[in-house]
Design a protein around this motif. Structure first.
Motif, short mmCIF file in Angstrom:
data_model
loop_
_atom_site.label_atom_id
_atom_site.label_comp_id
_atom_site.label_asym_id
_atom_site.label_seq_id
_atom_site.Cartn_x
_atom_site.Cartn_y
_atom_site.Cartn_z
N LEU A 107 -6.86 -10.04 39.25
CA LEU A 107 -6.73 -8.59 39.41
C LEU A 107 -5.35 -8.23 39.95
CD1 LEU A 107 -8.00 -5.84 39.10
CD2 LEU A 107 -9.22 -6.19 41.25
N LEU A 108 -4.84 -8.99 40.92
CA LEU A 108 -3.50 -8.74 41.46
C LEU A 108 -2.45 -8.86 40.35
CD1 LEU A 108 -3.84 -10.65 44.84
CD2 LEU A 108 -3.29 -8.22 44.63
N VAL A 109 -2.59 -9.87 39.50
CA VAL A 109 -1.65 -10.06 38.39
C VAL A 109 -1.76 -8.92 37.39
CG1 VAL A 109 -1.14 -11.51 36.37
CG2 VAL A 109 -1.43 -12.57 38.62
N SER A 110 -3.00 -8.54 37.05
CA SER A 110 -3.19 -7.49 36.04
C SER A 110 -2.65 -6.14 36.52
CB SER A 110 -4.66 -7.38 35.63
OG SER A 110 -5.43 -6.84 36.67
N LEU A 111 -2.60 -5.94 37.85
CA LEU A 111 -2.05 -4.71 38.41
C LEU A 111 -0.54 -4.80 38.62
CD1 LEU A 111 -4.86 -4.01 41.03
CD2 LEU A 111 -4.34 -2.61 39.02
N GLY A 112 0.02 -5.99 38.38
CA GLY A 112 1.44 -6.19 38.59
C GLY A 112 1.78 -6.40 40.06
N TRP A 113 0.76 -6.69 40.87
CA TRP A 113 0.94 -6.90 42.31
C TRP A 113 1.02 -8.41 42.58
CZ3 TRP A 113 -3.48 -3.21 44.31
CH2 TRP A 113 -3.13 -1.89 44.01
N THR A 114 2.12 -9.01 42.14
CA THR A 114 2.19 -10.47 42.09
C THR A 114 2.97 -11.10 43.24
OG1 THR A 114 4.08 -10.24 40.62
CG2 THR A 114 1.93 -10.56 39.59
N ALA A 115 3.26 -10.31 44.27
CA ALA A 115 4.08 -10.85 45.37
C ALA A 115 3.33 -11.90 46.18
CB ALA A 115 4.54 -9.73 46.28
N SER A 116 2.01 -11.92 46.09
CA SER A 116 1.25 -12.86 46.90
C SER A 116 -0.09 -13.19 46.30
CB SER A 116 1.07 -12.28 48.31
OG SER A 116 0.69 -10.93 48.20
N LYS A 117 -0.73 -14.20 46.87
CA LYS A 117 -2.05 -14.61 46.43
C LYS A 117 -3.11 -13.68 46.99
CE LYS A 117 -1.04 -19.57 46.48
NZ LYS A 117 -1.33 -20.83 47.17
N GLY A 118 -4.34 -13.83 46.48
CA GLY A 118 -5.45 -13.06 47.01
C GLY A 118 -5.82 -13.50 48.42
N LEU A 119 -6.70 -12.74 49.04
CA LEU A 119 -7.08 -12.99 50.43
C LEU A 119 -7.69 -14.37 50.62
CD1 LEU A 119 -7.23 -11.60 53.22
CD2 LEU A 119 -9.55 -10.91 52.64
N ILE A 120 -8.56 -14.78 49.72
CA ILE A 120 -9.25 -16.07 49.89
C ILE A 120 -8.24 -17.22 49.80
CG2 ILE A 120 -10.97 -17.63 48.89
CD1 ILE A 120 -12.49 -15.04 48.00
N ASP A 121 -7.31 -17.14 48.84
CA ASP A 121 -6.32 -18.21 48.68
C ASP A 121 -5.26 -18.21 49.78
OD1 ASP A 121 -7.48 -19.42 46.52
OD2 ASP A 121 -6.27 -18.36 45.03
N SER A 122 -5.19 -17.13 50.57
CA SER A 122 -4.18 -17.09 51.63
C SER A 122 -4.83 -17.00 53.01
CB SER A 122 -3.24 -15.90 51.42
OG SER A 122 -3.94 -14.67 51.44
N GLU A 123 -6.02 -17.60 53.13
CA GLU A 123 -6.75 -17.54 54.41
C GLU A 123 -5.92 -18.11 55.55
OE1 GLU A 123 -10.44 -19.57 53.61
OE2 GLU A 123 -11.52 -17.67 53.47
N LEU A 124 -6.06 -17.45 56.69
CA LEU A 124 -5.30 -17.87 57.88
C LEU A 124 -5.90 -19.15 58.46
CD1 LEU A 124 -4.93 -14.37 59.56
CD2 LEU A 124 -3.24 -15.63 58.25
#
Length: 124
Positions: A107-124
């Motif tokens: 969804l981030l890619v399809s919106l063109g919001w590609t600066a970062s990964k999703g929340l799950i893939d970037s868990e703290l």
């Protein structure tokens, strides 16, 4: 499944840590702030999907920790919240967690919001 999101309504509330702590305690029994909460309308009437609530205090905090912009963190949380409304739930464990992580990135890619990964893939 895929939904025609062009015909779907979502309520978005931007608030502070105090308000999201209140909601987190009231609906989840967790007495502390969180980044994003999603509330489904109930019946799967996809004309109105539900509510997404995001704490701007936590957006700022997590953006600093993850070393990306406030905008990127906000977008990540919005996508995460929307996917919860569509029935994804990472808290059920695998394979649901991986499915949701993949959907976030897609969804981030399809919106063109590609600066970062999703929340799950970037868990703290």
């Amino acid at each position: 499944g895929m939904y025609n999101v062009s015909e779907t309504e979502v309520s978005l509330t931007l608030c502070d840590d105090k308000h999201i702590s209140y909601l987190n305690q009231k609906y989840r029994g967790i007495d502390k702030p969180t980044d994003v909460l999603s509330f489904e309308v109930g019946e799967p009437d996809f004309a109105v999907l539900g509510d997404v609530v995001i704490s701007l205090n936590t957006v700022a905090l997590q953006a600093g920790i993850r070393k990306h912009s406030f905008r990127d963190e906000y977008r990540i949380l919005l996508v995460h919240g929307l996917l919860h409304l569509l029935g994804f739930d990472h808290e059920l464990g695998e394979p649901q967690k991986s499915l949701m992580a993949g959907a976030e990135d897609q969804l981030l890619v399809s919106l063109g919001w590609t600066a970062s990964k999703g929340l799950i893939d970037s868990e703290l």
